[in-house]
Write a protein that holds these residues in place. Structure first.
Motif, PDB file in Angstrom:
ATOM      1  N   ARG A  12      14.382   3.674   7.632  1.00 43.53           N
ATOM      2  CA  ARG A  12      13.482   3.843   6.476  1.00 43.53           C
ATOM      3  C   ARG A  12      13.531   5.317   6.079  1.00 43.53           C
ATOM      4  O   ARG A  12      12.534   6.021   6.069  1.00 43.53           O
ATOM      5  CB  ARG A  12      12.047   3.425   6.834  1.00 43.53           C
ATOM      6  N   ARG A  14      14.225   7.078   3.275  1.00 42.98           N
ATOM      7  CA  ARG A  14      13.616   7.685   2.083  1.00 42.98           C
ATOM      8  C   ARG A  14      12.126   7.969   2.316  1.00 42.98           C
ATOM      9  O   ARG A  14      11.651   9.090   2.114  1.00 42.98           O
ATOM     10  CB  ARG A  14      13.795   6.781   0.857  1.00 42.98           C
ATOM     11  N   ILE A  15      11.402   6.976   2.774  1.00 43.78           N
ATOM     12  CA  ILE A  15       9.961   7.179   2.965  1.00 43.78           C
ATOM     13  C   ILE A  15       9.704   8.119   4.155  1.00 43.78           C
ATOM     14  O   ILE A  15       8.730   8.874   4.167  1.00 43.78           O
ATOM     15  CB  ILE A  15       9.198   5.828   3.073  1.00 43.78           C
ATOM     16  N   GLU A  18       9.931  11.438   2.674  1.00 42.63           N
ATOM     17  CA  GLU A  18       8.715  11.733   1.906  1.00 42.63           C
ATOM     18  C   GLU A  18       7.591  12.167   2.855  1.00 42.63           C
ATOM     19  O   GLU A  18       6.819  13.084   2.540  1.00 42.63           O
ATOM     20  CB  GLU A  18       8.297  10.507   1.085  1.00 42.63           C
ATOM     21  N   PRO A  93       5.172   7.775   7.845  1.00 46.62           N
ATOM     22  CA  PRO A  93       5.323   7.073   6.582  1.00 46.62           C
ATOM     23  C   PRO A  93       4.448   5.808   6.630  1.00 46.62           C
ATOM     24  O   PRO A  93       4.291   5.228   7.707  1.00 46.62           O
ATOM     25  CB  PRO A  93       6.818   6.710   6.543  1.00 46.62           C
ATOM     26  N   THR A  95       4.360   2.448   6.436  1.00 49.41           N
ATOM     27  CA  THR A  95       5.262   1.287   6.397  1.00 49.41           C
ATOM     28  C   THR A  95       4.579   0.109   7.092  1.00 49.41           C
ATOM     29  O   THR A  95       3.528   0.278   7.725  1.00 49.41           O
ATOM     30  CB  THR A  95       6.561   1.603   7.158  1.00 49.41           C
ATOM     31  N   GLN A 152       1.647   7.463   1.570  1.00 48.56           N
ATOM     32  CA  GLN A 152       2.034   6.374   0.652  1.00 48.56           C
ATOM     33  C   GLN A 152       3.451   6.601   0.116  1.00 48.56           C
ATOM     34  O   GLN A 152       3.809   7.738  -0.240  1.00 48.56           O
ATOM     35  CB  GLN A 152       1.057   6.322  -0.523  1.00 48.56           C
ATOM     36  N   ALA A 153       4.228   5.523   0.015  1.00 49.98           N
ATOM     37  CA  ALA A 153       5.591   5.625  -0.533  1.00 49.98           C
ATOM     38  C   ALA A 153       5.529   6.161  -1.954  1.00 49.98           C
ATOM     39  O   ALA A 153       4.715   5.721  -2.765  1.00 49.98           O
ATOM     40  CB  ALA A 153       6.255   4.254  -0.527  1.00 49.98           C
ATOM     41  N   GLY A 198      11.066   0.640  -5.223  1.00 48.76           N
ATOM     42  CA  GLY A 198      10.858   1.929  -4.567  1.00 48.76           C
ATOM     43  C   GLY A 198      12.155   2.695  -4.341  1.00 48.76           C
ATOM     44  O   GLY A 198      12.148   3.909  -4.239  1.00 48.76           O
ATOM     45  N   SER A 199      13.281   1.993  -4.254  1.00 48.90           N
ATOM     46  CA  SER A 199      14.567   2.669  -4.025  1.00 48.90           C
ATOM     47  C   SER A 199      15.345   2.879  -5.324  1.00 48.90           C
ATOM     48  O   SER A 199      16.401   3.501  -5.298  1.00 48.90           O
ATOM     49  CB  SER A 199      15.448   1.838  -3.090  1.00 48.90           C
TER      50      SER A 199
END
Ligand SMILES: Cc1cc2nc3c(=O)[nH]c(=O)nc-3n(C[C@H](O)[C@H](O)[C@H](O)COP(=O)(O)OP(=O)(O)OC[C@H]3O[C@@H](n4cnc5c(N)ncnc54)[C@H](O)[C@@H]3O)c2cc1C
Length: 320
Positions: A12, A14-15, A18, A93, A95, A152-153, A198-199
């Motif tokens: 995971r 990307r998140i 973040e 993250p 998730t 939060q994403a 989200g991606s």
């Protein structure tokens, strides 16, 4: 107690990046050093692809019993790591996985998880939405133990990836096999049809300005010409004109694409919270006072039924 520990989630990225960006904001506000941790082999991509300026130290949490996720295993492993490092803040993250085990992990320290954070301000004060985005809550931690946070994403923009040059320290927790009381199944990823907005890097999003379902091909053509995903405001999905999985906002998906093109969307707060992290926002709306223009980088005041076909033709021509 000192420091900020960002726990990344393998697979995971990307998140996780973040969450790392949020960790950096917290580091700037508090002056505390930043470290990361993740379950996995020190050679796995979650470590070597850590985005932006890497923190000095990453902890690779390793045990054969952690190869498949279980709440029991992760709680035991991270409890031991946190007791060893004694960070002041632990950032995850937000998730499905962290929602599952972090609240329980936090109770091991007499704490709660401040979950689904959308902002970090001076103090530090943590901002999160309440009642589906109708209210915003601000939280401060009294400082009587580690503070557990999940991000939060799409709320924090991940820095572009760059090669990491940090120290990776293996950490081997003690996990007796008898402590794992559950048998891991297939990780939940939503239904097979679920669109992962989200991606998406490019999103064309449509609102009630489109007037009726029969007009949707107009925006679909623009999305196709751009190679973008089609998304929508809530009324479009509530009406069944597009599936719920394409809804952006507080009760839909949170997105942070490179380009978010809002077509006939007014910019209600419940919509904005889902897309304001986009890198470039372009809005088309016939009302010059529409709130969407307050967050837009570029605005076109005009009738979407004229602007959108012209834009589609221009994109097609530019691609020839
Ligand atoms: C608890 C709760 C949760 C919610 N969750 C979400 C959510 O997740 N996502 C979400 O989107 N909303 C959500 N909402 C709803 C939100 O409050 C708004 O009602 C909704 O976002 C409005 O959608 P819209 O902008 O498409 O429609 P409208 O507000 O009706 O705006 C339509 C816009 O189109 C423009 N327009 C009209 N005709 C044209 C034309 N020909 N050319 C150009 N522009 C035109 C108008 O000027 C207007 O600005 C939620 C509400 C609540 C109470």
């Amino acid at each position: 107690m000192s420091g900020i520990l960002v726990v990344q989630e393998a697979g995971r990225n990307r998140i996780s990046f973040e969450a790392l960006a949020a960790g950096r904001v917290l580091a700037e506000l508090t002056g505390l050093p930043l470290e990361t941790a993740a379950v996995g082999d020190p050679n796995s991509t979650v470590f070597v692809e850590t985005s932006g300026q890497p923190p000095a130290v990453a902890h690779a949490v390793q045990d054969p019993l952690l190869e498949k996720y279980t709440s029991d295993g992760y709680v035991l492993a991270f409890e031991q790591l946190i007791r060893k490092l004694e960070p002041s803040f632990i950032v995850f993250p937000h998730t499905y996985q962290s929602r599952d085990y972090v609240p329980r992990l936090a109770t091991r320290f007499g704490q709660v998880l401040i979950g689904d954070i959308t902002g970090i301000e001076a103090g530090p004060t943590f901002v999160r939405q309440l009642f589906q985005g109708k209210m915003i809550g601000s939280y401060r931690h009294p400082g009587d133990g580690p503070c557990f946070l999940s991000i939060q994403a799409g709320a924090f923009r991940a820095d572009p990836p760059q090669a990491g040059t940090f120290t990776i320290l293996p950490f081997e927790p003690e996990i007796p096999a008898s402590a794992i009381r559950t048998k891991p199944g297939v990780p939940f990823r939503g239904s097979a049809q679920t669109v992962d907005l989200g991606s998406a890097q490019l999103i064309v999003s449509v609102g009630r300005g489109i007037k009726e379902a029969d007009n949707l091909p107009l925006v679909q053509d623009l999305a196709t010409a751009l190679g973008a995903e089609l998304a929508a405001s809530r009324p479009i999905c509530d009406s069944g004109w597009l599936p719920l999985e394409r809804q952006v906002g507080s009760s839909g998906q949170t997105v942070s694409p490179k380009l978010y093109l809002a077509v006939g969307i007014s910019g209600a707060i419940q919509h904005l919270v889902g897309m304001k992290g986009s890198q470039c926002i372009v809005a088309i709306n016939k009302d010059p006072d529409a709130p969407i223009f307050e967050v837009a980088d570029y605005g076109i005041v005009g009738d979407l039924f004229e602007v959108v076909p012209a834009l589609t033709e221009a994109v097609k021509a530019a691609k020839q």
